[in-house]
Design a protein around this motif. Structure first.
Motif, mmCIF file in Angstrom:
data_model
loop_
_atom_site.group_PDB
_atom_site.id
_atom_site.type_symbol
_atom_site.label_atom_id
_atom_site.label_comp_id
_atom_site.label_asym_id
_atom_site.label_seq_id
_atom_site.Cartn_x
_atom_site.Cartn_y
_atom_site.Cartn_z
ATOM 1 N N ILE A 146 5.244 0.128 -2.175
ATOM 2 C CA ILE A 146 5.314 0.652 -3.530
ATOM 3 C C ILE A 146 5.859 -0.356 -4.537
ATOM 4 O O ILE A 146 5.329 -0.454 -5.651
ATOM 5 N N GLU A 147 6.880 -1.143 -4.165
ATOM 6 C CA GLU A 147 7.484 -1.986 -5.206
ATOM 7 C C GLU A 147 6.534 -3.066 -5.720
ATOM 8 O O GLU A 147 6.311 -3.158 -6.925
ATOM 9 N N THR A 150 3.544 -1.536 -7.663
ATOM 10 C CA THR A 150 3.925 -1.055 -9.000
ATOM 11 C C THR A 150 4.073 -2.239 -9.951
ATOM 12 O O THR A 150 3.573 -2.203 -11.085
ATOM 13 N N SER A 175 0.833 8.122 -5.261
ATOM 14 C CA SER A 175 2.177 7.576 -5.091
ATOM 15 C C SER A 175 2.416 6.450 -6.102
ATOM 16 O O SER A 175 3.487 6.358 -6.700
ATOM 17 N N ARG A 179 4.686 6.220 -10.402
ATOM 18 C CA ARG A 179 5.746 5.230 -10.466
ATOM 19 C C ARG A 179 5.451 4.220 -11.578
ATOM 20 O O ARG A 179 6.321 3.869 -12.372
ATOM 21 N N ARG A 183 7.406 3.343 -15.121
ATOM 22 C CA ARG A 183 7.815 1.987 -15.492
ATOM 23 C C ARG A 183 7.279 1.617 -16.865
ATOM 24 O O ARG A 183 7.957 0.991 -17.657
ATOM 25 N N GLN B 127 3.952 14.145 -8.855
ATOM 26 C CA GLN B 127 4.344 12.946 -9.608
ATOM 27 C C GLN B 127 5.853 12.816 -9.813
ATOM 28 O O GLN B 127 6.334 11.729 -10.145
ATOM 29 N N PRO B 130 7.964 10.333 -7.024
ATOM 30 C CA PRO B 130 7.861 8.902 -7.325
ATOM 31 C C PRO B 130 8.497 8.537 -8.669
ATOM 32 O O PRO B 130 9.087 7.463 -8.805
ATOM 33 N N GLY B 131 8.407 9.439 -9.648
ATOM 34 C CA GLY B 131 9.004 9.170 -10.957
ATOM 35 C C GLY B 131 10.520 9.057 -10.874
ATOM 36 O O GLY B 131 11.120 8.178 -11.493
ATOM 37 N N GLU B 134 11.472 5.740 -9.411
ATOM 38 C CA GLU B 134 11.353 4.645 -10.375
ATOM 39 C C GLU B 134 12.513 4.646 -11.373
ATOM 40 O O GLU B 134 13.104 3.604 -11.641
ATOM 41 N N HIS B 140 10.417 4.128 -2.449
ATOM 42 C CA HIS B 140 10.050 5.476 -2.006
ATOM 43 C C HIS B 140 8.827 5.440 -1.114
ATOM 44 O O HIS B 140 8.062 4.477 -1.124
ATOM 45 N N SER B 142 5.791 8.322 -0.226
ATOM 46 C CA SER B 142 5.249 9.665 -0.439
ATOM 47 C C SER B 142 4.502 10.122 0.810
ATOM 48 O O SER B 142 4.141 9.315 1.660
#
Lengths: 402, 261
Positions: A146-147, A150, A175, A179, A183, B127, B130-131, B134, B140, B142
């Motif tokens: 994820i990081e 994103t 997912s 995120r 951001r 959503q 994940p929000g 962040e 994270h 999911s």
């Protein structure tokens, strides 16, 4: 870092060599050189210093910017999904829809592709009528984490400044997109089934909510980009042709590529015949009296080269496997032919079949709502119609290959 | 070990009313229940607590009556409850909801692990989890379908990615969203009904959470706006067959449509 998401302009002390280029570049005199670079209150988050910094030390983890100058954001960016070198088919559907939206306002459509060793896939994506493909190719992106994903999506938005970003509503897209939207401090609408663009570039996003009992029309009025995840198998895929665009490499810093997540293994899920891929579906509902009567539907499915599926009650009674459930809490299907047998057609079910090319319904009750969604309705008893239909099919012999 | 579990009160049924002026859903009319997916989140949180010792805080955003789902989570084994409630929070989209929950969590003792259900049965977006991650700057994962290993350093989980499973490790602090695979949620314990009767539920509003210069609460803090809500409608040409030999007519239709020939 804890609470870092609530900050704005950040300067990486380890990367910054105090060269001062950012101070000179800042049109608002917002930066001060002390022991380190200090960001003052005058910062307008214009990002000029980010582009200027040779060290890549400056980043934005912005507040909900008033991206008031909406004309800065133009065109459509599709986020491609890839696994083991294969592009997920939802990507082509997003490109199809994205091209339509971009064409309506005479703007560009492009794609972001992230992963490792994907040069040829990027070239192949160009053949679907894209103006550009941002390719972020790095071993750290080999698996979805994820990081860095994103960071990559945020960096691509910074570069391409698209008005609209489309992401597949797959487990990965669902997912990643929320995120990235946080951001970027912008709006995201989940699971869109319809998208239109207004003359001023505003994206009209329509999605089912409350299990399909309600459709919601949503806009992201003041923020850009306008982000949406889009259901798989709803939009029509783009068709390949000659390519005219170009592949633009997108490079990330080590900080952006860093992840604390380790992917140890990726395993295929046990192969199941998926009703989402079926061309013909024979679906049963509460009009069926006993579990073994599903055999009648299986025989019909067999003679038409299709698969069986059902409504939720039959799954709950254990007559049909849960992965064959159609509807809001089940799957969305889009076969060429769906025959609904003894299904009343509640909205929760109807939501899952709205993209079927042809729907035939067999039901005793002329008032059943299934007849509102079916193209061809047969008002009669499935126990009389199906056995005799099977006899006809037996005589008819050949099934047309689909 | 401090685990935070994010839960939500959702309408008992999916038959909902809307506010025609604001174009937002009227939540107060329907009786509420705990979002079914959150049962798995609570189960996972309490299960991990039992293994490693520690405590579980349940947090929710909603109207005052949402306290009910916090109390329900007490019966399953959570230890503390926080209700984020303020008229200013109403009409929040997923960004504003994630922000508000993240703010609330940031005021708690720093958690090692945050667990959410994969989505709710009213919004269906998935959503918010994940929000929150962040906003808090946490890694994270999911769609966690099972937790393989729980250690003092982190988790080893199986993520359901549709056609495949990813086995990933995450260090604390981190956030996961969980669904059915996690195991059967425990039933509410009526022995705990007495024991938790006096458990306090802390309520925080915009006064407690509205610090700093970046604030997204409710409708005003939401980048997305619902323009209108409408019932799904399907417009199609239709032919109904009611008389005669229906099986034969159906067969002929299949031939005509070139499905058999």
């Amino acid at each position: 870092m804890w609470g870092d998401g609530l900050a704005h302009l950040t300067i990486d002390r380890n990367r910054c060599n105090r060269c001062g280029l950012c101070l000179a570049a800042c049109p608002f005199d917002a930066l001060k050189m002390e022991k380190e670079i200090i960001v003052g209150d005058d910062c307008r988050l214009c990002r000029i210093c980010i582009k200027e910094c040779p060290q890549g030390a400056i980043a934005i983890r912005g507040r909900l910017e008033d991206r008031g100058n909406r004309s800065l954001y133009q065109g459509v960016m599709v986020v491609a999904e890839e696994f083991a070198g294969t592009i997920h088919p939802v990507t082509y559907e997003l490109i199809g829809k994205g091209s339509q939206l971009a064409a309506a306002s005479g703007q560009e459509v492009g794609c972001l592709l992230m992963g490792h060793n994907l040069r040829s896939q990027a070239e192949e994506l160009l053949t679907y009528g894209l103006d550009w493909v941002y390719l972020c190719d790095h071993p750290a992106l080999a698996h979805f984490r994820i990081e860095p994903y994103t960071a990559c999506l945020a960096a691509a938005v910074d570069r391409a400044k698209p008005s609209t970003v489309l992401v597949g509503a797959t487990p990965i897209g669902r997912s990643l997109a929320p995120r990235a939207a946080v951001r970027l401090r912008t709006g995201l609408t989940a699971d869109c089934t319809m998208l239109e663009v207004r003359p001023d570039g505003e994206l009209v996003q329509i999605r089912p909510a409350f299990g399909g009992n309600i459709m919601a029309q949503i806009v992201t009025r003041h923020h850009r980009p306008q982000m949406a995840t889009v259901r798989y198998r709803v939009m029509d895929p783009a068709k390949a042709g000659p390519s005219r665009g170009r592949v633009i490499p997108l490079r990330l810093t080590e900080t952006q590529l860093a992840s604390s997540i380790q992917v140890l293994e990726v395993l295929p899920k046990a192969q199941e015949e998926s009703i989402t891929d079926a061309k013909v579906i024979i679906a049963g509902g509460r009009g069926l009296k006993r579990k073994q009567d599903m055999d009648l539907l299986r025989a019909l499915a067999h003679s038409l080269g299709g698969q069986i599926a059902s409504t939720r009650p039959l799954v709950e009674m254990g007559w049909v496997e849960h992965n064959r459930q159609i509807g809001l809490s089940g799957r969305t299907v889009r076969p060429q032919l769906l025959i609904a047998c003894g299904i009343s057609g509640a909205v929760q079910f109807a939501a899952g079949i709205s993209s079927c090319e042809t729907i035939i319904a067999i039901n005793k009750d002329r008032r059943a709502p299934i007849f509102d969604v079916a193209h061809y309705g047969f008002v009669g008893d499935l126990y009389e119609i199906i056995p005799r239909l099977l006899t006809h099919l037996g005589k008819g012999g050949r099934i047309n290959a689909l | 070990m401090h685990i935070v579990v994010c839960i939500k009160q959702v309408p008992e049924t999916r038959d909902v009313a809307m506010d025609p002026d604001k174009g937002v859903l009227r939540r107060s009319e329907a009786a509420g229940k705990l979002n079914p997916f959150d049962l798995y989140a609570v189960e996972a949180a309490v299960g991990i607590k039992e293994k490693l010792t520690g405590r579980v805080t349940a947090i929710t955003m909603g109207p005052p009556q949402a306290e009910q789902v916090i109390r329900e989570s007490f019966l399953m084994g959570t230890d503390e409850g926080v209700l984020l409630s303020d008229p200013a929070f109403a009409g929040a989209d997923t960004l504003a909801t994630a922000f508000t929950l993240a703010r609330g969590i940031s005021l708690l003792d720093r958690p090692d692990l945050i667990i959410c259900g994969i989505q709710t049965t009213d919004g269906d977006t998935g959503q918010v989890g994940p929000g929150i991650a962040e906003f808090l700057g946490l890694p994270h994962a999911s769609y966690v379908r099972s937790i393989r290993e729980i250690t003092r350093e982190g988790l080893l989980v199986e993520q359901d990615l549709g056609d495949r499973i990813a086995i990933v490790s995450l260090p604390y602090p981190c956030l996961i969203t969980v669904g059915k695979g996690i195991g059967q949620p425990r039933l509410p314990s009526f022995r705990r009904l007495l024991a938790t009767k006096d458990f306090p539920v802390v309520t925080w509003g915009s006064k407690e959470l509205g610090f700093g210069d970046e604030v997204y609460f409710g409708l005003d803090g939401s980048p997305t706006q619902v323009e209108r809500i409408f019932p799904p409608k399907i417009e199609r040409e239709q032919i109904i067959f009611e008389d005669g030999d229906l099986a034969r007519q159906l067969y002929q239709k299949l031939v005509e449509l070139k499905f058999v020939g």
